[in-house]
Design a protein around this motif. Structure first.
Motif, short mmCIF file in Angstrom:
data_model
loop_
_atom_site.label_atom_id
_atom_site.label_comp_id
_atom_site.label_asym_id
_atom_site.label_seq_id
_atom_site.Cartn_x
_atom_site.Cartn_y
_atom_site.Cartn_z
N PHE A 34 0.84 -1.20 -0.07
CA PHE A 34 -0.07 -0.08 -0.08
C PHE A 34 0.86 1.28 -0.09
N TYR A 36 0.41 5.41 0.98
CA TYR A 36 -0.24 6.28 1.42
C TYR A 36 0.29 7.74 1.25
N GLN A 38 0.40 11.56 3.54
CA GLN A 38 0.06 12.13 4.94
C GLN A 38 0.51 13.44 4.90
N GLY A 41 -0.13 16.73 10.46
CA GLY A 41 -1.18 16.73 11.48
C GLY A 41 -2.55 16.22 10.84
N LYS A 42 -2.43 15.25 9.86
CA LYS A 42 -3.57 14.59 9.41
C LYS A 42 -3.36 13.23 9.04
N GLY A 43 -4.62 12.38 9.01
CA GLY A 43 -4.36 10.94 8.59
C GLY A 43 -4.02 10.57 7.50
N PRO A 44 -3.22 9.38 7.18
CA PRO A 44 -2.80 8.96 5.86
C PRO A 44 -3.93 8.68 4.89
N PHE A 46 -5.09 7.21 1.45
CA PHE A 46 -4.79 6.03 0.76
C PHE A 46 -4.66 6.32 -0.61
N THR A 49 -3.07 0.36 -3.87
CA THR A 49 -2.75 -0.95 -3.48
C THR A 49 -2.34 -1.81 -4.70
N LEU A 87 3.92 7.14 2.84
CA LEU A 87 4.05 5.96 3.62
C LEU A 87 3.72 4.80 2.72
N PHE A 102 4.47 -0.93 8.42
CA PHE A 102 4.47 0.45 7.98
C PHE A 102 5.89 0.69 7.96
N GLY A 103 6.21 1.49 6.78
CA GLY A 103 7.46 2.13 6.94
C GLY A 103 7.56 3.62 7.40
N ILE A 104 8.70 4.26 7.86
CA ILE A 104 8.82 5.34 8.44
C ILE A 104 8.11 6.47 7.42
#
Lengths: 112, 111
Positions: A34, A36, A38, A41-44, A46, A49, A87, A102-104
């Motif tokens: 996957f 993503y 980001q 201050g927010k969510g990843p 998508f 895939t 990500l 997950f990667g960094i």
């Protein structure tokens, strides 16, 4: 143990300067990989895939590719609004719950 | 609009206090997840739930608790036993172990 390594950690591009982000992975049986985006201050959010080696997916200026050991996120002619952390994550193919690792991330900055 | 909501956006915890983070989804997804994000580290799984009334510990469950009484809701409680709670908390949902979709996150700070 599953591992995801993203490189570079940070990337600074001029607007219009195409480049690629790398995601190297080791997993015992890949169910999916996957990507993503980001923002601070927010969510990843998508993006893609990928399920098998050789698969490619595109969305606007982004193109994701997959081999048996790594994935690339190609950014063509980036714009400042593409600045974000990208990500990568892998999901193992096993019975029951398939863990996602997950990667960094790679922090991309696109300069006007 | 379908999506995942988290509240509050910011949360302050005092010493010895339990706090609860809310996560709601209207995507009709079976599975829900809680992750913690710290600078320089990948997302780490705290708890997950694949079905109502069932949940499992993730990699870093100590000091946290969850419940899954409704399909739409998966609240996370950060207990006083969690000694380093300052982090960005992310809730996600997926249709049965497929691609995960994330909420906007809650930033927890310790006073």
């Amino acid at each position: 143990e599953d591992q995801v390594t993203q490189s570079p950690e940070a990337l600074r591009l001029q607007e219009g300067e195409s480049s690629s982000l790398n995601c190297s992975y080791t997993v015992s049986g890949l169910r999916g990989l996957f990507w993503y985006r980001q923002d601070p201050g927010k969510g990843p959010e998508f993006l893609f895939t990928l399920y098998s080696a050789g698969e490619e997916k595109e969305k606007e200026r982004l193109k994701a590719t997959l081999t048996k050991k790594e994935s690339f996120l190609h950014i063509t002619a980036p714009k400042p609004e593409d600045s974000a952390t990208y990500l990568c994550a892998v999901q193992r193919n096993s019975g029951g719950y398939q863990k996602v690792t997950f990667g960094i991330g790679t922090k991309l900055q696109v300069i006007p | 609009d379908g999506g995942i909501t988290q509240s509050p956006k910011y949360l302050f915890r005092k010493e010895g206090q339990n706090v609860t983070l809310s996560c709601e989804q209207n995507l009709n997804h079976d599975a829900m997840y809680w992750y913690r994000q710290d600078p320089g580290q990948g997302l780490r799984l705290i708890y997950y739930s694949q079905i109502v009334n069932d949940f499992q510990k993730g990699d870093i469950a100590e000091g946290y608790s969850v419940s899954r009484e409704k399909k739409e809701s998966f609240p996370l409680t950060v207990t006083s036993a969690q000694k380093n709670p300052t982090a960005f908390y992310l809730c996600a949902s997926s249709p049965s172990s497929a691609t995960q979709y994330f909420g906007p996150g809650t930033r927890l700070l310790v006073l």
